[in-house]
Design a protein around this motif. Structure first.
Motif, PDB file in Angstrom:
ATOM      1  N   MET A 243       0.920  -1.232  -0.056  1.00 43.47           N
ATOM      2  CA  MET A 243      -0.015   0.039  -0.096  1.00 43.47           C
ATOM      3  C   MET A 243       0.671   1.432  -0.189  1.00 43.47           C
ATOM      4  O   MET A 243       0.664   2.090  -0.663  1.00 43.47           O
ATOM      5  CB  MET A 243      -0.902  -0.064   1.161  1.00 43.47           C
ATOM      6  CG  MET A 243      -1.886   1.057   1.380  1.00 43.47           C
ATOM      7  SD  MET A 243      -3.046   1.193   2.929  1.00 43.47           S
ATOM      8  CE  MET A 243      -1.394   1.433   4.063  1.00 43.47           C
ATOM      9  N   LEU A 244       1.938   1.406   0.952  1.00 43.03           N
ATOM     10  CA  LEU A 244       2.599   2.424   0.777  1.00 43.03           C
ATOM     11  C   LEU A 244       3.579   2.584  -0.472  1.00 43.03           C
ATOM     12  O   LEU A 244       3.832   3.616  -0.709  1.00 43.03           O
ATOM     13  CB  LEU A 244       3.458   2.390   2.292  1.00 43.03           C
ATOM     14  CG  LEU A 244       2.769   2.409   3.424  1.00 43.03           C
ATOM     15  CD1 LEU A 244       4.000   2.137   4.746  1.00 43.03           C
ATOM     16  CD2 LEU A 244       2.182   3.808   3.695  1.00 43.03           C
ATOM     17  N   LEU A 245       3.919   1.606  -0.924  1.00 43.93           N
ATOM     18  CA  LEU A 245       4.936   1.632  -2.261  1.00 43.93           C
ATOM     19  C   LEU A 245       3.909   2.215  -3.317  1.00 43.93           C
ATOM     20  O   LEU A 245       4.402   3.013  -4.021  1.00 43.93           O
ATOM     21  CB  LEU A 245       5.252   0.334  -2.559  1.00 43.93           C
ATOM     22  CG  LEU A 245       6.113  -0.056  -3.771  1.00 43.93           C
ATOM     23  CD1 LEU A 245       7.401   0.806  -3.645  1.00 43.93           C
ATOM     24  CD2 LEU A 245       6.274  -1.550  -3.937  1.00 43.93           C
ATOM     25  N   GLY A 246       2.705   1.798  -3.429  1.00 42.43           N
ATOM     26  CA  GLY A 246       1.872   2.209  -4.568  1.00 42.43           C
ATOM     27  C   GLY A 246       1.273   3.425  -4.278  1.00 42.43           C
ATOM     28  O   GLY A 246       0.977   4.245  -5.204  1.00 42.43           O
ATOM     29  N   LEU A 302      13.227   4.066   2.778  1.00 43.52           N
ATOM     30  CA  LEU A 302      13.839   5.144   1.860  1.00 43.52           C
ATOM     31  C   LEU A 302      12.561   5.734   1.310  1.00 43.52           C
ATOM     32  O   LEU A 302      12.461   7.095   0.959  1.00 43.52           O
ATOM     33  CB  LEU A 302      14.817   4.752   1.114  1.00 43.52           C
ATOM     34  CG  LEU A 302      16.058   4.383   1.565  1.00 43.52           C
ATOM     35  CD1 LEU A 302      17.101   3.604   0.429  1.00 43.52           C
ATOM     36  CD2 LEU A 302      16.759   5.559   2.025  1.00 43.52           C
ATOM     37  N   LEU A 303      11.584   4.811   0.846  1.00 45.90           N
ATOM     38  CA  LEU A 303      10.305   5.424   0.136  1.00 45.90           C
ATOM     39  C   LEU A 303       9.506   6.299   0.974  1.00 45.90           C
ATOM     40  O   LEU A 303       9.035   7.242   0.698  1.00 45.90           O
ATOM     41  CB  LEU A 303       9.559   4.177  -0.298  1.00 45.90           C
ATOM     42  CG  LEU A 303       8.211   4.271  -1.080  1.00 45.90           C
ATOM     43  CD1 LEU A 303       8.484   4.961  -2.324  1.00 45.90           C
ATOM     44  CD2 LEU A 303       7.236   3.258  -1.147  1.00 45.90           C
ATOM     45  N   VAL A 304       9.542   5.922   2.297  1.00 49.14           N
ATOM     46  CA  VAL A 304       8.513   6.748   3.234  1.00 49.14           C
ATOM     47  C   VAL A 304       9.205   7.975   3.647  1.00 49.14           C
ATOM     48  O   VAL A 304       8.593   9.099   3.761  1.00 49.14           O
ATOM     49  CB  VAL A 304       8.516   6.098   4.757  1.00 49.14           C
ATOM     50  CG1 VAL A 304       7.681   6.825   5.507  1.00 49.14           C
ATOM     51  CG2 VAL A 304       7.431   4.539   4.342  1.00 49.14           C
ATOM     52  N   ILE A 305      10.648   8.123   3.467  1.00 48.67           N
ATOM     53  CA  ILE A 305      11.459   9.211   3.606  1.00 48.67           C
ATOM     54  C   ILE A 305      11.189  10.358   2.519  1.00 48.67           C
ATOM     55  O   ILE A 305      11.050  11.333   2.627  1.00 48.67           O
ATOM     56  CB  ILE A 305      12.749   8.951   3.894  1.00 48.67           C
ATOM     57  CG1 ILE A 305      13.033   8.222   5.373  1.00 48.67           C
ATOM     58  CG2 ILE A 305      13.721  10.196   4.070  1.00 48.67           C
ATOM     59  CD1 ILE A 305      14.458   7.791   5.630  1.00 48.67           C
ATOM     60  N   PHE A 306      11.626   9.800   1.394  1.00 48.74           N
ATOM     61  CA  PHE A 306      11.790  10.662   0.310  1.00 48.74           C
ATOM     62  C   PHE A 306      10.332  10.652  -0.538  1.00 48.74           C
ATOM     63  O   PHE A 306      10.209  11.566  -1.350  1.00 48.74           O
ATOM     64  CB  PHE A 306      12.850  10.007  -0.612  1.00 48.74           C
ATOM     65  CG  PHE A 306      14.046   9.973   0.025  1.00 48.74           C
ATOM     66  CD1 PHE A 306      14.804  11.430   0.029  1.00 48.74           C
ATOM     67  CD2 PHE A 306      14.572   8.949   0.339  1.00 48.74           C
ATOM     68  CE1 PHE A 306      15.946  11.376   0.754  1.00 48.74           C
ATOM     69  CE2 PHE A 306      16.048   9.100   1.066  1.00 48.74           C
ATOM     70  CZ  PHE A 306      16.462  10.345   1.240  1.00 48.74           C
TER      71      PHE A 306
END
Length: 322
Positions: A243-246, A302-306
């Motif tokens: 979910m967070l990725l998409g 890294l995804l959640v940060i950037f």
């Protein structure tokens, strides 16, 4: 090893479709309504067991087994939602993850193993599904992407179900109902002040996302046997990663997220094995599994940060309930 055809095969696998469908339900809960549900694996378990038990133990026709899956998911949503939806987000997350674990541990008990299969689970639930397969017997595809008629059939049905779920949720979120749901996510007191029954709307959201999770649970077992340990907390964290990725506030984000996640998770083990066997990567074979999860975890951090909104998300709608 030719990883490109294998990667494409994982993109369209029924497991990827099941993850996407369950994550669409999770997006309804968390992304649009703000419900911190850590028990989506419980909905998948309920759906999988309802489908398998009615198909194998009671010999119900496929339409009735699917109906039983939906009804069981709705009932679980009410049992879970009535006492919990008035809780704060952090308490709700604890209760939902506990409920999912209760389901997983309950089906493993010896007292009901004659129905649930106990710790060994159930096998053969796909028989009634494959019995209505209209595709002629044979193999289709080429090379490593060669599938028999049943494998092709489950892929067609699985991705058709994902598409229908996306269209349904997309239409609902654009409707007045969807605007109220998103208002609850932003400020439920303001929605309540406008005369809306917040609890009722939360329950509707929980039921909708839970039914999608239950159907995903049934789809998940079609290419494999039903094993209770497949529905542990790890599965819910997989869904949150997808979910967070998409994109937590998107309808089609879970589809992209599930494809990327499952391809990376599936192929990283093969790449690590290749590196270990060739001596390039100095680790043991038993360390491969944990390392691939570390890789996924670092990528998610890294995804959640950037890019906290995800691949398809809108940063203005990012919502992490506290």
């Amino acid at each position: 090893m030719n990883f490109i055809p294998l990667a494409f095969g994982e993109l369209i696998s029924p497991t990827t479709a099941a993850y996407a469908l369950a994550t669409i339900g999770l997006v309804v809960h968390f992304g649009f309504t703000g419900l911190v549900n850590f028990g989506q694996a419980g909905f998948m378990a309920i759906g999988g067991y309802a489908f398998a038990i009615t198909s194998l133990k009671f010999d119900w026709p496929l339409p009735f087994a699917i109906l039983a899956t939906i009804v069981a998911s709705v009932l679980f949503a009410f049992v879970l939602g009535v006492p919990t939806l008035r809780l704060r987000a952090d308490y709700l997350s604890i209760v939902t993850i506990a409920a999912a674990e209760i389901i997983r541990l309950s089906v493993k008990t010896a007292e009901i193993s004659n129905v649930t299969g106990g710790a060994t689970g159930l096998n053969g639930a796909s028989a009634s599904f494959n019995a209505i397969n209209p595709i002629p017997d044979g193999t289709y595809g080429w090379g490593v992407l060669t599938y028999n008629q049943d494998a092709v059939w489950v892929r067609i049905v699985g991705w058709a179900l994902v598409l229908l779920a996306c269209l349904l949720v997309w239409a609902l979120i654009r409707s007045p109902w969807g605007r109220i749901i998103k208002g609850i996510r932003e400020d439920e007191d303001a929605v309540r002040a406008l005369g809306k029954n917040v609890f009722s709307y939360k329950m509707q959201s929980l039921v909708l996302g839970g039914v999608l999770g239950g159907l995903a649970g049934a789809l998940f077992i079609l290419p494999r046997s039903l094993q209770p340990d497949n529905y542990g907390t790890q599965l819910t964290f997989f869904l949150y990663t997808i979910m967070l990725l998409g994109g937590a506030t998107t309808v089609f984000g879970p589809v992209i997220g599930s494809m990327i996640f499952w391809v990376v998770l599936s192929l990283s083990d093969g790449l690590l094995s290749l590196g270990v066997n060739s001596g390039v990567i100095p680790i043991t074979a038993t360390q491969q599994g944990p390392i691939r999860f570390i890789i996924v975890g670092v990528a998610l951090a890294l995804l959640v940060i950037f890019r906290p909104q995800g691949i398809l998300g809108n940063k203005k709608e990012v919502f992490f309930s506290a």
